[in-house]
Design a protein around this motif. Structure first.
Motif, PDB file in Angstrom:
ATOM      1  N   VAL A  59       0.835  -1.109  -0.040  1.00  0.00           N
ATOM      2  CA  VAL A  59      -0.021   0.099   0.024  1.00  0.00           C
ATOM      3  C   VAL A  59       0.879   1.443  -0.069  1.00  0.00           C
ATOM      4  CG1 VAL A  59      -1.994  -1.047   1.268  1.00  0.00           C
ATOM      5  CG2 VAL A  59      -0.177  -0.072   2.401  1.00  0.00           C
ATOM      6  N   GLY A  60       2.175   1.009  -0.023  1.00  0.00           N
ATOM      7  CA  GLY A  60       2.850   2.205  -0.023  1.00  0.00           C
ATOM      8  C   GLY A  60       4.631   1.895  -0.255  1.00  0.00           C
TER       9      GLY A  60
ATOM     10  N   ARG B 269       2.720   0.178  -5.124  1.00  0.00           N
ATOM     11  CA  ARG B 269       1.386  -0.547  -4.900  1.00  0.00           C
ATOM     12  C   ARG B 269       1.575  -1.964  -5.466  1.00  0.00           C
ATOM     13  NH1 ARG B 269       2.411   2.730  -9.217  1.00  0.00           N
ATOM     14  NH2 ARG B 269       1.087   2.511 -10.976  1.00  0.00           N
TER      15      ARG B 269
ATOM     16  N   GLY C   2       4.890  -5.571  -8.095  1.00  0.00           N
ATOM     17  CA  GLY C   2       4.138  -4.139  -7.839  1.00  0.00           C
ATOM     18  C   GLY C   2       4.864  -3.300  -9.058  1.00  0.00           C
TER      19      GLY C   2
ATOM     20  N   CYS D  73       5.877   1.028  -8.991  1.00  0.00           N
ATOM     21  CA  CYS D  73       6.365   2.286  -7.920  1.00  0.00           C
ATOM     22  C   CYS D  73       6.913   3.449  -9.201  1.00  0.00           C
ATOM     23  CB  CYS D  73       7.442   1.923  -7.181  1.00  0.00           C
ATOM     24  SG  CYS D  73       8.906   1.306  -7.972  1.00  0.00           S
TER      25      CYS D  73
END
Length: 311
Positions: free
Chosen positions: A124-125, A134, A158, A160
């Protein structure tokens, strides 16, 4: 060292890539529940209702390795907490320790559903290399390795934001009849293949470009030699290279006779033979890594080589 006049430093325009894909696999989270080496502790005891150990809360500093064995490389630590409802809810920061990612973090949330064969956690970050990350972490069913210890296999996938500066260093050696370079800006080096026998014959490599597309360089140099494939691990990065340039070998002038690569994990080579001549060597700063190559060759051997670095 090569003559300084042989060294170029050509910085490319700094870029921000909003959707840089990253994938880290073969990672293993070691959860030590009890014993002197435990890496979690209960802060709040649970209640028997409405489910067993309801509300139990613990703080964790789990270690994440590239491998299961005791000699595996530490990649990150999962620092945060987990609490029990029907299943365990996890909220922690994955703080990276591996050199290229050192100090960067991922923010993780999710449940541990022990009855399922696989289970995802949400990214989530993130910060540093993984700014504004994410994605998901695929988590395989926990495996009890020994009493009081559970190992979970993680696959991180993910996107970024990534800001980087690409720099061209070199070449070392002498200009040959054929020039070799890549068209797409490299972002990540995946593997390097060396062809060598008595002499360093040729090189090829696979990389991910700045848009996340897989690329290969093709074979640069001659067609002789045996191949050695250097497959880089998910937390292994090339930090330096060295070699030897010989003025005359069987009538071939100014060729690279030996070649060596240094990564964060080990040294590969030398490939070929260090038969006198002029040596060259370079290494990159701690916050940089080698992500590609360029150079030149004659009909049989490599005559020069340079590198792309990213920081």
């Amino acid at each position: 060292m090569a003559n300084p006049s042989n060294l170029q430093m050509i910085p490319f325009r700094g870029s921000v890539l909003e959707n840089t894909e990253f994938n880290l696999h073969n990672l293993f989270l070691h959860q030590i529940i009890s014993g002197d080496d435990r890496n979690q502790a209960i802060l709040i005891d649970g209640k028997p209702t409405p489910s067993p150990n309801f509300g139990q809360t613990a703080v964790n500093d789990w270690a994440i390795y590239e491998g299961v064995g005791s000699d595996a490389t530490l990649v990150a630590r999962a620092q945060g907490m987990h609490m029990r409802a029907d299943s365990f809810y996890n909220s922690f920061i994955m703080v990276f320790k591996a050199e290229r990612f050192n100090g960067s973090t991922l923010e993780i949330m999710g449940a541990s559903l022990e009855e399922n064969s696989t289970n995802d956690w949400a990214i989530v970050g993130g910060t540093g290399v993984f700014a504004m990350a994410r994605g998901v972490i695929e988590r395989k069913t926990p495996e009890v390795v020994e009493t009081g210890k559970i190992v979970q296999e993680l696959s991180i996938n993910g996107f970024c934001r990534r800001k980087f500066v690409l720099t061209k260093l070199g070449p070392w050696g002498n200009q040959g009849s054929s020039t070799h370079d890549i068209q797409e800006k490299p972002g990540h080096l995946v593997s390097v293949t060396i062809f060598s026998g008595v002499i360093f014959d040729a090189i090829s490599f696979a990389y991910i470009d700045e848009n996340g597309t897989s690329r290969t360089s093709g074979r640069w140099g001659g067609f002789g030699g045996n191949s050695t494939v250097i497959q880089l691990g998910s937390s292994e990065f090339v930090k330096g290279l060295s070699g030897t340039i010989v003025a005359n070998y069987l009538g071939y002038l100014n060729i690279i006779s030996s070649f060596k690569l240094v990564t964060t994990a080990r040294t590969y080579g030398p490939f070929g033979t260090q038969i006198g001549g002029t040596s060259f060597e370079t290494s990159v700063p701690e916050d940089a890594t080698i992500v590609g190559f360029f150079g030149s060759s004659n009909q049989i051997y490599m005559t020069s080589i340079g590198v792309y670095t990213i920081s």
